[in-house]
Design a protein around this motif. Structure first.
Motif, PDB file in Angstrom:
ATOM      1  N   GLU A 115      34.171   9.952  10.955  1.00 18.44           N
ATOM      2  CA  GLU A 115      34.460   9.159  12.156  1.00 18.44           C
ATOM      3  C   GLU A 115      33.929   7.728  12.014  1.00 18.44           C
ATOM      4  O   GLU A 115      34.525   6.785  12.535  1.00 18.44           O
ATOM      5  CB  GLU A 115      33.849   9.824  13.384  1.00 18.44           C
ATOM      6  CG  GLU A 115      34.194   9.138  14.682  1.00 18.44           C
ATOM      7  CD  GLU A 115      33.628   9.885  15.879  1.00 18.44           C
ATOM      8  OE1 GLU A 115      33.934  11.073  16.033  1.00 18.44           O
ATOM      9  OE2 GLU A 115      32.882   9.255  16.645  1.00 18.44           O
ATOM     10  N   ALA A 116      32.839   7.590  11.309  1.00 22.47           N
ATOM     11  CA  ALA A 116      32.222   6.270  11.158  1.00 22.47           C
ATOM     12  C   ALA A 116      32.882   5.418  10.078  1.00 22.47           C
ATOM     13  O   ALA A 116      32.559   4.238   9.929  1.00 22.47           O
ATOM     14  CB  ALA A 116      30.739   6.429  10.829  1.00 22.47           C
ATOM     15  N   VAL A 117      33.834   6.011   9.349  1.00 23.78           N
ATOM     16  CA  VAL A 117      34.462   5.293   8.240  1.00 23.78           C
ATOM     17  C   VAL A 117      35.723   4.580   8.720  1.00 23.78           C
ATOM     18  O   VAL A 117      36.676   5.220   9.157  1.00 23.78           O
ATOM     19  CB  VAL A 117      34.825   6.261   7.090  1.00 23.78           C
ATOM     20  CG1 VAL A 117      35.550   5.524   5.982  1.00 23.78           C
ATOM     21  CG2 VAL A 117      33.587   6.956   6.569  1.00 23.78           C
ATOM     22  N   GLY A 118      35.727   3.268   8.632  1.00 22.01           N
ATOM     23  CA  GLY A 118      36.908   2.431   8.844  1.00 22.01           C
ATOM     24  C   GLY A 118      37.614   2.624  10.166  1.00 22.01           C
ATOM     25  O   GLY A 118      37.037   3.054  11.141  1.00 22.01           O
ATOM     26  N   GLY A 119      38.871   2.254  10.157  1.00 19.76           N
ATOM     27  CA  GLY A 119      39.704   2.476  11.305  1.00 19.76           C
ATOM     28  C   GLY A 119      39.703   1.373  12.339  1.00 19.76           C
ATOM     29  O   GLY A 119      40.150   1.586  13.449  1.00 19.76           O
ATOM     30  N   THR A 120      39.251   0.197  11.990  1.00 18.16           N
ATOM     31  CA  THR A 120      39.250  -0.872  12.981  1.00 18.16           C
ATOM     32  C   THR A 120      40.502  -1.736  12.893  1.00 18.16           C
ATOM     33  O   THR A 120      40.735  -2.555  13.764  1.00 18.16           O
ATOM     34  CB  THR A 120      38.014  -1.769  12.826  1.00 18.16           C
ATOM     35  OG1 THR A 120      38.012  -2.307  11.517  1.00 18.16           O
ATOM     36  CG2 THR A 120      36.747  -0.984  13.093  1.00 18.16           C
ATOM     37  N   VAL A 121      41.269  -1.554  11.857  1.00 12.75           N
ATOM     38  CA  VAL A 121      42.467  -2.367  11.663  1.00 12.75           C
ATOM     39  C   VAL A 121      43.607  -1.804  12.496  1.00 12.75           C
ATOM     40  O   VAL A 121      43.924  -0.617  12.409  1.00 12.75           O
ATOM     41  CB  VAL A 121      42.873  -2.392  10.168  1.00 12.75           C
ATOM     42  CG1 VAL A 121      44.150  -3.188   9.982  1.00 12.75           C
ATOM     43  CG2 VAL A 121      41.743  -2.934   9.327  1.00 12.75           C
ATOM     44  N   ARG A 122      44.191  -2.625  13.309  1.00  9.46           N
ATOM     45  CA  ARG A 122      45.304  -2.197  14.136  1.00  9.46           C
ATOM     46  C   ARG A 122      46.536  -2.015  13.254  1.00  9.46           C
ATOM     47  O   ARG A 122      46.854  -2.847  12.439  1.00  9.46           O
ATOM     48  CB  ARG A 122      45.584  -3.216  15.227  1.00  9.46           C
ATOM     49  CG  ARG A 122      46.668  -2.776  16.156  1.00  9.46           C
ATOM     50  CD  ARG A 122      46.725  -3.699  17.363  1.00  9.46           C
ATOM     51  NE  ARG A 122      47.850  -3.364  18.194  1.00  9.46           N
ATOM     52  CZ  ARG A 122      47.875  -2.343  19.063  1.00  9.46           C
ATOM     53  NH1 ARG A 122      46.831  -1.595  19.182  1.00  9.46           N
ATOM     54  NH2 ARG A 122      48.948  -2.090  19.787  1.00  9.46           N
TER      55      ARG A 122
END
Length: 162
Positions: A115-122
């Motif tokens: 869950e803490a890995v990446g994923g901020t890029v829309r």
């Protein structure tokens, strides 16, 4: 469609029991994919986030955790399917159930770490298309040859009922 659960573990608990998701997960697993990573990609896609930039980090984390924890637990559980003659069947069954619970906890801990890995890029495009594109990147990385659409459709279909 209601919003997908914000926490990865909650997302997995919401979609996995839905019709078609478990068989789709097992099909990906049979093709060599890690189900936790497939669900992580779907979780990102459901939140309109592109998992691809963080895929290498997620793959490394998952591979390490699997080697250190998940595979040894699974091997021990599988070894207890048939109790050795020198251990009672009931005791072996109880131990097997305890190991199964430990495996589930290991999956939960892996998902907390993922869950803490990446994923901020829309992402761009539809959430389903984003998820398919990310899963295709994952399968290509592994050299796996499996359609990912049945998995994506089952997960997003489950989300429509959450």
């Amino acid at each position: 469609m209601s919003p997908a659960p914000a926490r990865f573990w909650d997302f997995s608990l919401a979609v996995y029991p839905a019709a078609g998701v478990k068989p789709a997960c097992l099909a990906l697993q049979a093709a060599g994919l890690d189900v936790n990573l497939a669900l992580w990609i779907a979780w990102h896609g459901a939140h309109d986030r592109d998992a691809r930039p963080a895929l290498d980090a997620a793959l490394a984390l998952s591979a390490d955790w699997s080697t250190r924890v998940v595979k040894p637990l699974r091997a021990a559980r599988d070894a207890l399917k048939t109790a050795p003659d020198y251990v009672s069947r009931d005791a072996a069954g109880a131990l097997r159930n305890a190991i199964l619970s430990a495996e589930l906890e290991a999956e939960r801990l892996e998902q907390l770490a993922l869950e803490a890995v990446g994923g901020t890029v829309r992402g761009e495009g539809s959430r389903r298309a984003l998820t398919v594109a990310s899963l295709e990147r994952y399968t290509a990385r592994l050299g796996a040859q499996t359609p990912v659409e049945p998995f994506v459709e089952s997960v997003f279909g489950a989300l429509e009922k959450v």
